[in-house]
Design a protein around this motif. Structure first.
Motif, PDB file in Angstrom:
ATOM      1  N   LEU B 429      19.185  26.953  48.432  1.00 55.10           N
ATOM      2  CA  LEU B 429      18.671  26.480  47.149  1.00 55.10           C
ATOM      3  C   LEU B 429      17.262  25.932  47.309  1.00 55.10           C
ATOM      4  O   LEU B 429      16.393  26.137  46.468  1.00 55.10           O
ATOM      5  CB  LEU B 429      19.592  25.397  46.583  1.00 55.10           C
ATOM      6  CG  LEU B 429      20.968  25.867  46.148  1.00 55.10           C
ATOM      7  CD1 LEU B 429      21.823  24.676  45.741  1.00 55.10           C
ATOM      8  CD2 LEU B 429      20.868  26.838  44.982  1.00 55.10           C
ATOM      9  N   PHE B 430      17.036  25.227  48.422  1.00 50.76           N
ATOM     10  CA  PHE B 430      15.714  24.659  48.651  1.00 50.76           C
ATOM     11  C   PHE B 430      14.673  25.772  48.751  1.00 50.76           C
ATOM     12  O   PHE B 430      13.598  25.698  48.157  1.00 50.76           O
ATOM     13  CB  PHE B 430      15.725  23.816  49.930  1.00 50.76           C
ATOM     14  CG  PHE B 430      14.388  23.216  50.244  1.00 50.76           C
ATOM     15  CD1 PHE B 430      13.879  22.193  49.466  1.00 50.76           C
ATOM     16  CD2 PHE B 430      13.628  23.698  51.299  1.00 50.76           C
ATOM     17  CE1 PHE B 430      12.635  21.646  49.742  1.00 50.76           C
ATOM     18  CE2 PHE B 430      12.381  23.157  51.576  1.00 50.76           C
ATOM     19  CZ  PHE B 430      11.890  22.124  50.797  1.00 50.76           C
ATOM     20  N   LYS B 431      15.028  26.828  49.503  1.00 48.12           N
ATOM     21  CA  LYS B 431      14.080  27.936  49.643  1.00 48.12           C
ATOM     22  C   LYS B 431      13.773  28.571  48.289  1.00 48.12           C
ATOM     23  O   LYS B 431      12.618  28.810  47.949  1.00 48.12           O
ATOM     24  CB  LYS B 431      14.646  29.005  50.595  1.00 48.12           C
ATOM     25  CG  LYS B 431      14.395  28.722  52.060  1.00 48.12           C
ATOM     26  CD  LYS B 431      14.784  29.913  52.928  1.00 48.12           C
ATOM     27  CE  LYS B 431      16.290  30.021  53.055  1.00 48.12           C
ATOM     28  NZ  LYS B 431      16.729  31.081  53.963  1.00 48.12           N
ATOM     29  N   THR B 432      14.828  28.847  47.531  1.00 48.20           N
ATOM     30  CA  THR B 432      14.582  29.513  46.248  1.00 48.20           C
ATOM     31  C   THR B 432      13.967  28.565  45.225  1.00 48.20           C
ATOM     32  O   THR B 432      13.459  29.018  44.215  1.00 48.20           O
ATOM     33  CB  THR B 432      15.892  30.086  45.654  1.00 48.20           C
ATOM     34  OG1 THR B 432      16.829  29.040  45.524  1.00 48.20           O
ATOM     35  CG2 THR B 432      16.455  31.190  46.533  1.00 48.20           C
ATOM     36  N   SER B 433      14.032  27.248  45.493  1.00 51.50           N
ATOM     37  CA  SER B 433      13.456  26.326  44.521  1.00 51.50           C
ATOM     38  C   SER B 433      11.939  26.256  44.653  1.00 51.50           C
ATOM     39  O   SER B 433      11.271  25.691  43.796  1.00 51.50           O
ATOM     40  CB  SER B 433      14.082  24.939  44.652  1.00 51.50           C
ATOM     41  OG  SER B 433      13.531  24.266  45.755  1.00 51.50           O
ATOM     42  N   ALA B 475      16.649  25.807  39.425  1.00 49.50           N
ATOM     43  CA  ALA B 475      16.089  25.077  40.553  1.00 49.50           C
ATOM     44  C   ALA B 475      14.596  25.349  40.737  1.00 49.50           C
ATOM     45  O   ALA B 475      13.908  24.572  41.404  1.00 49.50           O
ATOM     46  CB  ALA B 475      16.846  25.390  41.832  1.00 49.50           C
ATOM     47  N   ALA B 477      12.584  26.448  37.925  1.00 55.70           N
ATOM     48  CA  ALA B 477      11.943  26.562  36.616  1.00 55.70           C
ATOM     49  C   ALA B 477      10.760  25.592  36.499  1.00 55.70           C
ATOM     50  O   ALA B 477       9.663  25.967  36.099  1.00 55.70           O
ATOM     51  CB  ALA B 477      12.960  26.297  35.512  1.00 55.70           C
ATOM     52  N   PHE B 479       9.148  24.127  38.905  1.00 50.22           N
ATOM     53  CA  PHE B 479       8.133  24.463  39.910  1.00 50.22           C
ATOM     54  C   PHE B 479       7.128  25.449  39.320  1.00 50.22           C
ATOM     55  O   PHE B 479       5.917  25.291  39.455  1.00 50.22           O
ATOM     56  CB  PHE B 479       8.828  25.074  41.131  1.00 50.22           C
ATOM     57  CG  PHE B 479       7.893  25.583  42.202  1.00 50.22           C
ATOM     58  CD1 PHE B 479       7.405  24.742  43.186  1.00 50.22           C
ATOM     59  CD2 PHE B 479       7.509  26.915  42.217  1.00 50.22           C
ATOM     60  CE1 PHE B 479       6.551  25.220  44.163  1.00 50.22           C
ATOM     61  CE2 PHE B 479       6.649  27.398  43.177  1.00 50.22           C
ATOM     62  CZ  PHE B 479       6.174  26.547  44.158  1.00 50.22           C
TER      63      PHE B 479
END
Lengths: 580, 580
Positions: B429-433, B475, B477, B479
């Motif tokens: 999730l962190f990577k894709t965020s 997650a 959006a 950004f």
């Protein structure tokens, strides 16, 4: 430079002039009038004595003015956070006890410390894991719980309960004990406040006031309701007839208080404090950014965490409760012309004067009036339309909204928000774990490749090209393995599999191992595996693995190159086919 | 049809012939000899009496033969699952008590019920959330814990402890009490077993045996160690000198047992049972698929859940413990020529005979020999190289491996595996965020658009094109919102923003609302927002929203079309620029 990053006041403070001052003073006066009843009401909603709400709106506002980046955000107790505060404190102490008020201080300080820590570690992005559907569902459900909880105060039977069923039971069992006078005051106040929102402004204009003044006076509706009902209770001695009143409120500036740091208490309040921090931050940052965009003022999320954190620590040390930036009061502040956080400082001054001088006047203020204020405020937060909008757009988003609402109403705010977050993460993982994979063929006469089920395209029985519309990672690695092997197993003519990777943004170690397994198993079936249109960052990483050396086929820059290289005769076939 | 789906035995059973029978019988004989010491050992590892291991290898194997889809998977107690069983039961009862053995039955039945339920609901994909790094880290750390735990038995001081530190303490404090005779037996057994793996086969060939027979006899190494040490203990009366022996084992077929369904016990064992189910399933399915691929036999994950579930329920009702498909025994079964699950049924028969007839013979079997068997078996599972391989490929995957290992070693198996899963989801999730977003320009003379920082491309000061390399969801959006607004805010010349969406596989409701917010804020800055190369499924969904109506710019099929339409004069500029 770094000083100015952490102390935005150094930036706007140096350019402060007389024109800004007069704008800020006017806004502060309007917001102060609006905040007096709101502060008292939200303190009661949190289960605390009314003065805690005033205290929570003085030092915290000053600290936010120093550390916050929004020019117009108004900080203080807000409805949803006060409800969460009541839920959290309910686990550790009885309402009305010393321990309860002390725990509120710990909760505020803890929440402040979490916010500051998140700000220093630049973890503002964590708030993104609260998806819009979860927030919308949570706020709507919380507003319903709050309104229902205040119904008890409106009926004079007191509130109680964390869930829809508990609250409904309290109201139902309390029905026979309803105090008719309290109920009359409450219903009158609710009616007046609803009417004042829409009807008071036009009426004032009609009687000759300027539209701007009329609008400002509309904001004083709650104060008018407070004054009128207080006067009525005092004049008719209604408190002796069972109308619950606010009672004695100390005449004092915010006291210096030390939050209880008992490890047991801290560990019990840690999770609720985290939830309150995140929910409060999300509410606050969206208000701040919305208002900031209107005047092209920049709001820095990480510094906002520090600003809100300082405000909450301030609340913990001055007899308050957890605070955050409120929507309606910030809009009022903005509309009233506030230019800088100094407007907040003047509001704090106004509330300090109120705490010192006006508290004797609210002795006879009926609690039903405060409940009415809360009900009217929160019903504006109820947005059931989000159910319809999300249903129309995507069933997964609808599921997140509906589940968050149901969980919040059924199990209370803490379970609701954590369940909503967990569910939206699971739904996302579930979606990405079954990625869209299209078998593609060439659009005749072009270099474009499209889904064979949507377009009339050319294919070759020896070649299967699969376009993968998702990053490859552990949750879908095995899915891809099954899909490719099943596709090849049922078609003996296939000799080449090409994976078109233009939409593959990431290949993690699990997916790499799956690709190696696919390559190996296809080799056992005498089928070659090729890749096309692999992105730069993905290719950089694959080069560090053994896959490229083991690959039975090749890696092509474009799908067109791949087809031309694998079946060189295709172009002529293509020409032959095109006219048919 | 549906009967055959849920009862794979109907499929292979109809075509069973004499050749298959003889193959299956040979394989069954070899596996039986291998399983006798293993079953006893893994029961001890789980803290249960040795016969529980035999019982867990009889009815469960028969049930798997009826319901399972793998032709060669051998089911029974395995090392990692037995370790997890010991950890789970340690929370609810004392080892050696009746309650402990009863809880093992409940755990097995519960785990079976979970597996069957997952199979009926076709939830096999849930196992995908255990990423390869998490599994690798978990298995390696578990193997280390198991080996260390058996060290105590090897020294004659008994085992104890769930974590590296607890186990090391047990060994350290037990050092003075070491029984030298037990230790000698243990060390001799470990040495013999290690040597037998590599040295016994060649030696037997040298003395004149055929290579196939030699290889088969090698599998009997553990049985030889059991026989030799048992004989030694009996002949020299070593049990009177402190060597711990297995003792009386009942001579009996598996008893009919009823798992305890006390709600308290069930609720305490529910989470461990879930973890055991998932870990057991993942181990088993990967063995089954690897072996299946070698002979082009299809393994159905959802039906495998039902097969393993039936086996575990069987274990719960016949005095066993949680079971799953084991790696080494399945490979032995496969190599020995097993053709169908009937080989498993014959193995069960062999073990039933052992349970009836051979148990008196193992009275003097020293526990140190069983510990030696376990140590030699699990050290083969330790794969520290995965740390290096994952480090070389991706730091996020390395973090998942290392954290899972550390958590497992430090806090035990249950925390280790759940922590590992949570961590790998968070890392993803962190990577894709924080998605990769590239500003792109046109490669001169082509229709291709590439990263302006990697290629010499043409751009126009009035247009910013951003290629988004990730699906847009809650997650990331915000950004995207921050990134676009910051890019436009620092460049006053910009009049158009184009989002190139070829790699955007999904736009959820949160991202949709962010796009609407971006559109609105850009409009306030007098900048138009365009989209290009939006995928079919994403476009279908956007059409159901208000975004397309509100969009200040347009949606283009290709980035090339977008640039040509927005700045028609560009092509001539391009030609003018190209030679420079």
């Amino acid at each position: 430079m770094s000083m100015r990053r952490y102390l935005p006041i150094l930036d706007w403070g140096r350019r402060y002039d007389r024109a800004t001052l007069s704008n800020d003073l006017v806004a502060a006066a309007i917001v102060t009038i609006m905040l007096i009843p709101q502060s008292l009401a939200y303190a009661l909603l949190a289960g605390l004595p009314p003065e805690a709400g005033l205290y929570a709106s003085i030092v915290p506002i000053l600290l936010y003015a120093v550390f916050g980046t929004s020019r117009t955000l108004a900080v203080g107790p807000v409805a949803v956070v006060s409800l969460m505060t009541a839920a959290a404190l309910g686990h550790v102490a009885e309402q009305g006890t010393m321990g309860y008020a002390a725990a509120a201080l710990t909760l505020a300080a803890l929440s402040g410390a979490i916010l500051v820590a998140m700000g220093l570690m630049r973890l503002g992005f964590l708030a993104n894991f609260l998806s819009h559907p979860v927030i919308a569902g949570f706020i709507t459900a919380s507003a319903i719980l709050i309104a229902l909880g205040q119904l008890g105060h409106l009926m004079g039977i007191g509130g109680g309960g964390d869930t829809l069923i508990e609250l409904a039971e309290t109201v139902w069992h309390g029905l026979p004990d309803t105090n008719p006078i309290t109920l009359s005051i409450g219903v009158a106040a609710v009616s007046f406040l609803f009417w004042a929102r829409r009807g008071l402004g036009p009426l004032l204009v009609k009687v000759g006031l300027g539209p701007r003044l009329a609008e400002t006076l509309t904001k004083a509706g709650p104060v008018a309701a407070v004054a009128a009902t207080t006067l009525a209770v005092w004049a008719l001695d209604l408190s002796s007839r069972g109308v619950a009143i606010v009672g004695d409120v100390p005449q004092s500036l915010p006291p210096l208080t030390l939050p209880d740091v008992d490890p047991d208490l801290v560990s019990q309040l840690l999770l609720p404090a985290l939830l309150i921090s995140v929910i409060g931050f999300v509410e606050s940052i969206s208000v701040a950014q919305t208002l900031g965009a209107k005047r092209r003022e920049r709001v820095d999320p990480d510094q906002e965490l520090i600003g809100l954190g300082a405000a909450n620590i301030g609340a913990g040390f001055t007899g308050g409760l957890p605070v955050t930036g409120g929507f309606s009061r910030s809009v009022v502040n903005f509309d009233a012309g506030a230019r800088t956080p100094a407007a907040g400082a003047f509001t704090a001054l106004g509330l300090a004067i109120a705490a010192l001088a006006l508290t004797p006047l609210i002795h006879f203020l009926p609690k039903a009036t405060l409940a009415a204020t809360i009900i009217v405020a929160v019903l504006g937060l109820v947005d059931l339309g989000v159910l319809y909008r999300s249903w129309a757009y995507s069933k997964a988003d609808f599921a997140a909204v509906a589940a968050t609402m149901l969980l919040t109403l059924t199990f209370g705010v803490e379970f609701g928000v954590s369940g909503g977050v967990a569910l939206s993460i699971l739904l996302y993982l579930f979606k990405t774990s079954r990625p869209h994979v299209a078998e593609v063929g060439r659009v005749p006469g072009t270099e474009h490749f499209r889904n064979i089920h949507r377009h009339a395209v050319q294919t070759d029985p020896r070649v299967v090209t699969l376009r993968i519309d998702e990053s490859l990672y552990f949750a879908n690695a095995r899915f891809l393995e099954d899909l490719i092997l099943a596709r090849v197993a049922r078609d003996k003519a296939v000799r080449h599999v090409i994976l078109q990777c233009a939409a593959v943004n990431e290949v993690d170690l699990s997916a790499l191992e799956s690709l190696e397994a696919i390559n190996g198993r296809l080799a056992e079936m005498d089928v070659k595996l090729h890749l096309s249109e692999v992105k730069g960052p993905v290719m950089d990483r694959l080069k560090r693995s053994a896959l490229l050396a083991d690959l039975t086929g090749r890696v092509y820059l474009s799908q067109h190159d791949a087809i031309n290289d694998i079946i060189p005769e295709t172009p002529s076939q293509a020409r032959a086919c095109a006219p048919t």
